[in-house]
Design a protein around this motif. Structure first.
Motif, mmCIF file in Angstrom:
data_model
loop_
_atom_site.group_PDB
_atom_site.id
_atom_site.type_symbol
_atom_site.label_atom_id
_atom_site.label_comp_id
_atom_site.label_asym_id
_atom_site.label_seq_id
_atom_site.Cartn_x
_atom_site.Cartn_y
_atom_site.Cartn_z
ATOM 1 N N MET A 47 -32.069 31.347 -64.197
ATOM 2 C CA MET A 47 -32.405 31.571 -62.776
ATOM 3 C C MET A 47 -31.840 32.934 -62.398
ATOM 4 N N HIS A 48 -32.726 33.929 -62.381
ATOM 5 C CA HIS A 48 -32.280 35.310 -62.206
ATOM 6 C C HIS A 48 -32.529 35.831 -60.796
ATOM 7 N N HIS A 49 -31.627 36.674 -60.327
ATOM 8 C CA HIS A 49 -31.807 37.356 -59.048
ATOM 9 C C HIS A 49 -32.137 36.417 -57.886
ATOM 10 N N ALA A 50 -31.362 35.361 -57.765
ATOM 11 C CA ALA A 50 -31.494 34.492 -56.593
ATOM 12 C C ALA A 50 -30.694 35.171 -55.481
ATOM 13 N N LEU A 81 -27.578 29.759 -63.024
ATOM 14 C CA LEU A 81 -27.596 30.887 -62.083
ATOM 15 C C LEU A 81 -27.054 32.128 -62.775
ATOM 16 N N ASN A 82 -27.904 33.149 -62.858
ATOM 17 C CA ASN A 82 -27.452 34.369 -63.499
ATOM 18 C C ASN A 82 -26.416 35.084 -62.639
ATOM 19 N N GLU A 83 -25.272 35.343 -63.216
ATOM 20 C CA GLU A 83 -24.244 36.188 -62.623
ATOM 21 C C GLU A 83 -23.955 35.940 -61.139
ATOM 22 N N PRO A 84 -23.418 34.755 -60.816
ATOM 23 C CA PRO A 84 -23.016 34.503 -59.429
ATOM 24 C C PRO A 84 -22.080 35.615 -58.948
ATOM 25 N N TYR A 119 -20.850 39.721 -71.404
ATOM 26 C CA TYR A 119 -19.828 40.649 -71.864
ATOM 27 C C TYR A 119 -20.355 42.082 -71.916
ATOM 28 N N TYR A 120 -19.849 42.912 -71.018
ATOM 29 C CA TYR A 120 -20.273 44.325 -70.958
ATOM 30 C C TYR A 120 -19.057 45.238 -70.901
ATOM 31 N N GLU A 121 -17.998 44.892 -71.603
ATOM 32 C CA GLU A 121 -16.761 45.685 -71.523
ATOM 33 C C GLU A 121 -16.646 46.652 -72.690
ATOM 34 N N THR A 178 -20.698 50.617 -71.559
ATOM 35 C CA THR A 178 -22.003 49.939 -71.705
ATOM 36 C C THR A 178 -23.002 50.358 -70.640
ATOM 37 N N HIS A 179 -22.512 50.760 -69.443
ATOM 38 C CA HIS A 179 -23.424 51.083 -68.352
ATOM 39 C C HIS A 179 -23.455 52.579 -68.022
ATOM 40 N N GLN A 180 -23.033 53.412 -68.981
ATOM 41 C CA GLN A 180 -23.046 54.847 -68.703
ATOM 42 C C GLN A 180 -24.483 55.308 -68.487
ATOM 43 N N TRP A 204 -29.147 53.840 -64.027
ATOM 44 C CA TRP A 204 -29.577 54.443 -62.752
ATOM 45 C C TRP A 204 -29.109 53.661 -61.531
ATOM 46 N N TRP A 205 -28.845 52.359 -61.700
ATOM 47 C CA TRP A 205 -28.464 51.561 -60.525
ATOM 48 C C TRP A 205 -26.942 51.509 -60.308
ATOM 49 N N GLU A 206 -26.177 52.089 -61.234
ATOM 50 C CA GLU A 206 -24.718 52.091 -61.078
ATOM 51 C C GLU A 206 -24.281 53.442 -60.543
ATOM 52 N N GLY A 212 -24.194 34.898 -73.259
ATOM 53 C CA GLY A 212 -25.602 34.946 -72.835
ATOM 54 C C GLY A 212 -26.147 36.340 -72.591
ATOM 55 N N GLU A 213 -25.259 37.328 -72.396
ATOM 56 C CA GLU A 213 -25.695 38.726 -72.276
ATOM 57 C C GLU A 213 -24.608 39.619 -72.831
ATOM 58 N N PHE A 214 -24.998 40.586 -73.618
ATOM 59 C CA PHE A 214 -24.142 41.720 -73.977
ATOM 60 C C PHE A 214 -25.085 42.813 -74.463
ATOM 61 N N CYS A 217 -28.421 38.962 -76.987
ATOM 62 C CA CYS A 217 -28.219 40.378 -76.644
ATOM 63 C C CYS A 217 -29.133 40.761 -75.470
ATOM 64 N N TRP A 218 -28.636 41.595 -74.585
ATOM 65 C CA TRP A 218 -29.466 42.189 -73.529
ATOM 66 C C TRP A 218 -29.855 43.567 -74.023
ATOM 67 N N ASP A 219 -31.124 43.904 -74.368
ATOM 68 C CA ASP A 219 -32.200 42.964 -74.341
ATOM 69 C C ASP A 219 -33.262 43.407 -75.329
ATOM 70 N N ASP A 264 -34.472 49.342 -70.797
ATOM 71 C CA ASP A 264 -33.642 50.513 -71.099
ATOM 72 C C ASP A 264 -32.369 50.158 -71.881
ATOM 73 N N PHE A 265 -32.150 48.884 -72.151
ATOM 74 C CA PHE A 265 -31.068 48.451 -73.044
ATOM 75 C C PHE A 265 -31.641 48.089 -74.425
ATOM 76 N N GLY A 266 -32.940 48.232 -74.570
ATOM 77 C CA GLY A 266 -33.675 47.531 -75.617
ATOM 78 C C GLY A 266 -33.367 47.841 -77.073
HETATM 79 C C1 BGC Z 1 -29.484 42.064 -64.999
HETATM 80 C C2 BGC Z 1 -30.235 43.302 -65.410
HETATM 81 C C3 BGC Z 1 -29.293 44.334 -65.968
HETATM 82 C C4 BGC Z 1 -28.410 43.725 -67.049
HETATM 83 C C5 BGC Z 1 -27.385 44.688 -67.528
HETATM 84 C C6 BGC Z 1 -28.704 41.549 -66.157
HETATM 85 O O1 BGC Z 1 -28.063 40.365 -65.792
HETATM 86 O O2 BGC Z 1 -30.372 41.091 -64.567
HETATM 87 O O3 BGC Z 1 -30.937 43.806 -64.320
HETATM 88 O O4 BGC Z 1 -30.012 45.387 -66.528
HETATM 89 O O5 BGC Z 1 -27.783 42.550 -66.590
HETATM 90 O O6 BGC Z 1 -26.595 45.123 -66.481
#
Ligand code: BGC
Length: 314
Positions: free
Chosen positions: A91-94, A131-134, A193-195, A200-202, A205-207, A248-250, A281-283, A287-289
């Motif tokens: 359940m993403h982006h609620a 729920l994705n990332e409360p 896990y994005y540490e 990981t987020h260098q 565009w949204w950061e 579930g995501e890295f 793995c994300w994803d 742009d993480f692909g």
């Molecule tokens: C978000 C994506 C984002 C990714 C990495 C995901 O949970 O839904 O929009 O690109 O995390 O930050």
């Protein structure tokens, strides 16, 4: 209680940028069948599919899901089964829940009730990530209060489905450690896990300010120790709870230095597996692909960091 995660969960890829888009354009994954075949052929065991049901349902009770959108998600489940892949539906982006909008919790439960009904007969290789990332209004306490209600919306319809639960604070380690696990026999805990985040987020565009992080490398002894400690404490927490754990995501944004990207990805994957954790793995192809959707090729080094060459099927 599940003592271990189901075997199909093992190694996965997130399918970002398809059903989780906020622009609400009609979701289309026309290559779904071909791409799921590729993913299965590369040795992955499942896909995690982020779905923004939130933007594709009526505002008022009973929050009817948009049928055309749901049918597109159905196709992914059908095709994944054909290609031997399990599916985690997230359940993403609620957004309304994170913003603390009035009635958002009840809408979230209403959405899950419909999703659970829709896929009740989908077979055992489908799991739900509640729920994705409360975050935001969902502090650790508020999420701990809401979570049993959301779970019960699924359970009223589907008592035995594997359900994934992550913590507040964007499902990071501190959030996981604060999670109050509901009493239920089919839960798997999930961690994102994005540490280090600035690595990981260098350039993402949204950061805000992340342009200044570009060039950050990863791989020192200190970095590796941190990784071991982080995943180690998540795994010990899960063990104490008697729950299997899933990362579930890295992943890393494409602007990160290529060698460091590959090293980090390999280390996180290998450390997770050493600790007996399943992962996704994300994803796949944003742009993480790990896969280049324009050139239609796997980024070989990243793929091999996830599925070591000798084990890869293709
Ligand atoms: C978000 C994506 C984002 C990714 C990495 C995901 O949970 O839904 O929009 O690109 O995390 O930050």
């Amino acid at each position: 209680m599940l003592s271990e995660w189901p075997g199909w969960l093992g190694r996965g890829l997130n399918i970002g940028g398809v059903f989780d888009r906020r622009d609400d354009g009609a979701a289309r994954w026309t290559e779904c069948d071909q791409e799921l075949r590729l993913i299965g052929g590369a040795g992955f065991t499942h896909v995690r599919v982020p779905v923004r049901w939130w933007g594709h349902a009526e505002q008022h009770w009973p929050y009817a899901l948009e049928e055309a959108f749901a049918e597109e998600v159905d196709l992914v489940l059908d095709s994944a089964r054909i290609h031997g892949l399990g599916v985690v539906l997230s359940m993403h982006h609620a957004d309304g829940v994170m913003a603390g909008e009035a009635g958002a919790g009840s809408r979230l439960c209403g959405l899950w009730k419909q999703v659970a009904r829709r896929y009740r007969s989908a077979g055992v290789t489908v799991a739900y990530d509640l729920l994705n990332e409360p975050r935001g209004d969902l502090t650790i306490d508020r999420w701990n209060q809401l979570l049993p209600m959301v779970l019960s919306a699924v359970r009223k319809v589907d008592p035995d489905r594997v359900v994934l639960v992550g913590g507040a604070d964007m499902s990071t380690l501190p959030g996981l450690l604060g999670l109050k696990v509901p009493d239920d026999n089919h839960l798997v805990a999930t961690l994102h896990y994005y540490e280090p985040f600035r690595f990981t987020h260098q350039g993402a565009w949204w950061e805000q300010g992340s342009g200044e992080w570009v060039g950050t490398r990863w791989g020192s002894g200190g970095h590796q120790r941190q990784l071991g400690e982080d995943l180690g404490s998540a795994a010990s927490w899960a063990e104490r709870q008697g729950l299997p754990l899933y990362v579930g995501e890295f992943g890393t944004y494409g602007a990160a230095p290529p060698v460091s990207r590959v090293t980090w990805t390999r280390r996180v994957r290998a450390e997770a597996e050493r600790l007996g954790l399943a992962w996704a793995c994300w994803d796949f192809s944003t742009d993480f692909g790990v896969y280049d959707p324009r050139g239609h090729y796997w980024r070989r080094n990243l793929l091999e960091a996830l599925i070591p060459r000798l084990e890869s099927v293709d």
